[in-house]
Design a protein around this motif. Structure first.
Motif, PDB file in Angstrom:
ATOM      1  N   VAL A  93      26.230  61.373 -34.985  1.00 48.10           N
ATOM      2  CA  VAL A  93      24.770  61.453 -34.938  1.00 48.10           C
ATOM      3  C   VAL A  93      24.229  60.696 -33.731  1.00 48.10           C
ATOM      4  O   VAL A  93      23.393  61.194 -32.976  1.00 48.10           O
ATOM      5  N   GLY A  94      24.706  59.466 -33.541  1.00 48.12           N
ATOM      6  CA  GLY A  94      24.262  58.690 -32.390  1.00 48.12           C
ATOM      7  C   GLY A  94      24.565  59.389 -31.078  1.00 48.12           C
ATOM      8  O   GLY A  94      23.777  59.317 -30.126  1.00 48.12           O
ATOM      9  N   SER A  95      25.696  60.085 -31.026  1.00 45.12           N
ATOM     10  CA  SER A  95      26.068  60.797 -29.805  1.00 45.12           C
ATOM     11  C   SER A  95      25.119  61.955 -29.510  1.00 45.12           C
ATOM     12  O   SER A  95      24.790  62.232 -28.352  1.00 45.12           O
ATOM     13  N   TYR A  96      24.659  62.645 -30.560  1.00 50.77           N
ATOM     14  CA  TYR A  96      23.702  63.731 -30.352  1.00 50.77           C
ATOM     15  C   TYR A  96      22.404  63.195 -29.753  1.00 50.77           C
ATOM     16  O   TYR A  96      21.869  63.742 -28.786  1.00 50.77           O
ATOM     17  N   VAL A  97      21.907  62.092 -30.295  1.00 48.01           N
ATOM     18  CA  VAL A  97      20.677  61.493 -29.781  1.00 48.01           C
ATOM     19  C   VAL A  97      20.884  61.004 -28.348  1.00 48.01           C
ATOM     20  O   VAL A  97      20.042  61.211 -27.469  1.00 48.01           O
TER      21      VAL A  97
ATOM     22  N   TRP B 266      23.033  62.066 -26.138  1.00 46.71           N
ATOM     23  CA  TRP B 266      23.159  63.248 -25.270  1.00 46.71           C
ATOM     24  C   TRP B 266      21.785  63.739 -24.824  1.00 46.71           C
ATOM     25  O   TRP B 266      21.574  64.072 -23.650  1.00 46.71           O
ATOM     26  N   GLY B 267      20.822  63.763 -25.749  1.00 52.26           N
ATOM     27  CA  GLY B 267      19.500  64.249 -25.395  1.00 52.26           C
ATOM     28  C   GLY B 267      18.685  63.243 -24.608  1.00 52.26           C
ATOM     29  O   GLY B 267      18.141  63.562 -23.543  1.00 52.26           O
ATOM     30  N   LEU B 268      18.618  62.002 -25.099  1.00 48.43           N
ATOM     31  CA  LEU B 268      17.753  61.013 -24.464  1.00 48.43           C
ATOM     32  C   LEU B 268      18.265  60.568 -23.099  1.00 48.43           C
ATOM     33  O   LEU B 268      17.481  60.054 -22.282  1.00 48.43           O
TER      34      LEU B 268
ATOM     35  N   VAL C 273      31.262  62.360 -19.889  1.00 45.00           N
ATOM     36  CA  VAL C 273      31.278  60.932 -20.195  1.00 45.00           C
ATOM     37  C   VAL C 273      29.896  60.332 -19.920  1.00 45.00           C
ATOM     38  O   VAL C 273      29.324  60.523 -18.841  1.00 45.00           O
ATOM     39  N   TYR C 274      29.379  59.608 -20.913  1.00 46.05           N
ATOM     40  CA  TYR C 274      28.082  58.943 -20.789  1.00 46.05           C
ATOM     41  C   TYR C 274      28.294  57.429 -20.809  1.00 46.05           C
ATOM     42  O   TYR C 274      29.096  56.920 -21.589  1.00 46.05           O
ATOM     43  N   HIS C 275      27.569  56.732 -19.958  1.00 48.81           N
ATOM     44  CA  HIS C 275      27.666  55.279 -19.883  1.00 48.81           C
ATOM     45  C   HIS C 275      26.275  54.653 -20.024  1.00 48.81           C
ATOM     46  O   HIS C 275      25.714  54.125 -19.061  1.00 48.81           O
TER      47      HIS C 275
ATOM     48  N   THR D 290      14.350  67.148 -23.752  1.00 51.03           N
ATOM     49  CA  THR D 290      15.669  66.501 -23.850  1.00 51.03           C
ATOM     50  C   THR D 290      16.790  67.469 -24.225  1.00 51.03           C
ATOM     51  O   THR D 290      17.966  67.129 -24.106  1.00 51.03           O
ATOM     52  N   GLY D 291      16.451  68.644 -24.719  1.00 46.95           N
ATOM     53  CA  GLY D 291      17.448  69.543 -25.280  1.00 46.95           C
ATOM     54  C   GLY D 291      17.683  69.305 -26.756  1.00 46.95           C
ATOM     55  O   GLY D 291      18.329  70.124 -27.422  1.00 46.95           O
ATOM     56  N   LEU D 292      17.162  68.185 -27.272  1.00 53.29           N
ATOM     57  CA  LEU D 292      17.251  67.924 -28.708  1.00 53.29           C
ATOM     58  C   LEU D 292      16.333  68.887 -29.453  1.00 53.29           C
ATOM     59  O   LEU D 292      15.249  69.210 -28.990  1.00 53.29           O
ATOM     60  N   HIS D 293      16.773  69.337 -30.611  1.00 51.97           N
ATOM     61  CA  HIS D 293      15.907  70.120 -31.479  1.00 51.97           C
ATOM     62  C   HIS D 293      15.218  69.155 -32.432  1.00 51.97           C
ATOM     63  O   HIS D 293      15.850  68.249 -32.981  1.00 51.97           O
ATOM     64  N   TYR D 294      13.929  69.330 -32.648  1.00 52.23           N
ATOM     65  CA  TYR D 294      13.166  68.379 -33.449  1.00 52.23           C
ATOM     66  C   TYR D 294      11.906  69.050 -33.995  1.00 52.23           C
ATOM     67  O   TYR D 294      11.426  70.045 -33.462  1.00 52.23           O
TER      68      TYR D 294
END
Length: 309
Positions: A14-18, A20-22, A53-55, A168-172
């Motif tokens: 779940v944290g990874s989905y958020v 990824w978008g933010l 990879v996200y940092h 962001t690409g997030l669906h909400y």
């Protein structure tokens, strides 16, 4: 009102989905909350999400204290141990969202912060852990649903969340019946997560096996009886709340993924909560009680508690 700093506590699926978008919003200050060895590992390895990879910044609870928005995405069994960190991060003006499964995480978080700081929410994302990375389909993910439990608070925080997630690409989406929406997700999770976990099969079995479908349906009926006693009207929820994110027949939901990986599950939040509420309300829950002990036994088997080879 605007959310300019965001912290994520719980960097799993779940944290990874958020994240990824933010991560697309360069104008916000985004961080993951962690300490000790976990912090060092996150800083060293980053987070592999859909092959990239996200940092993000990784900060201790003390370093993250006072952010505008704290998103809690831990596993249920990790929530109470994390309450001290939540209390440290959440300053007086911090908004807190709990993107956890179940129906009581907001109540638990409200034990250590002012409950009025919490915007009720849920998330539906069908993700898989493959090695050290998280994989999900952004297009078929239903995403984040949120709203004020007390509508008299107005729409300021909801509008700020709409602005934060835009682009962001997030669906909400926002809702005026968030408690009902949370229970609608619970109604999906309790039967669908647990029946397949006991059998150890992909979700296609709900269509192909009358016996797996039977288990699912009996688990759901017990949730329905409790919800009715609590005054939850599922007809008020959005139609999208009646189903989860689209997945393939081989998909294994989070409970089975945990068992496959030898981890402890969130069964206390699913069957355990149904049994507890059933006892409080005088409603029998034999299928969820059996399921609770079955999944606990599978956890013990993974732990080697009764390996007599």
């Amino acid at each position: 009102m605007k959310y300019q700093s965001v912290a994520i506590l719980g960097a799993g699926a779940v944290g990874s989905y958020v994240m990824w978008g933010l991560a697309k919003k360069k104008e916000i200050d985004l961080c993951v909350v962690a300490s000790g060895e976990r912090k060092a590992r996150y800083e060293r390895d980053g987070f592999v999400i859909n092959g990239q990879v996200y940092h993000p910044a990784v900060r201790t609870p003390e370093e993250a204290a006072g952010v505008d928005l704290l998103i809690v995405a831990t596993k249920y069994q990790a929530l109470r141990p994390a309450l001290g960190d939540i209390q440290t991060v959440a300053g007086g003006h911090t908004t807190v969202m709990s993107l956890m499964n179940g129906v009581d995480s907001e109540e638990i978080i409200g034990e250590v912060i002012d409950p009025s700081q919490i915007v009720y929410s849920l998330i539906k994302v069908a993700s898989e852990r493959k090695g050290n990375q998280v994989v999900f389909d952004p297009e078929t993910t239903i995403g984040i649903v949120y709203g004020e439990a007390d509508l008299s608070r107005g729409t300021g925080r909801i509008e700020a969340l709409n602005d934060l997630f835009a682009g962001t690409g997030l669906h909400y989406r926002a809702t005026d019946v968030i408690r009902t929406e949370i229970w609608s997700k619970f109604r999906l999770n309790v039967p669908n997560n647990q029946a397949q976990a006991m059998v150890g099969c992909g979700v296609g079995a709900y269509r192909d096996s009358e016996h797996v479908a039977f288990l699912r349906d009996r688990l759901r009926e017990e949730v329905d009886r409790i919800a009715e006693k609590k005054g939850i009207d599922f007809d008020k929820a959005d139609t999208s709340s009646t189903f989860g994110s689209k997945v393939r027949d081989r998909a294994r939901y989070s409970t089975l993924q945990d068992l496959d990986a030898g981890r402890h599950t969130e069964v206390d939040m699913f069957a355990g909560a149904v049994v507890r509420m059933g006892r409080e309300l005088g409603i029998p829950t034999p299928y969820n009680e059996f399921t609770y002990h079955m999944i606990k036994a599978l956890e013990e088997k993974n732990d080697g508690k009764f390996d007599y080879e």
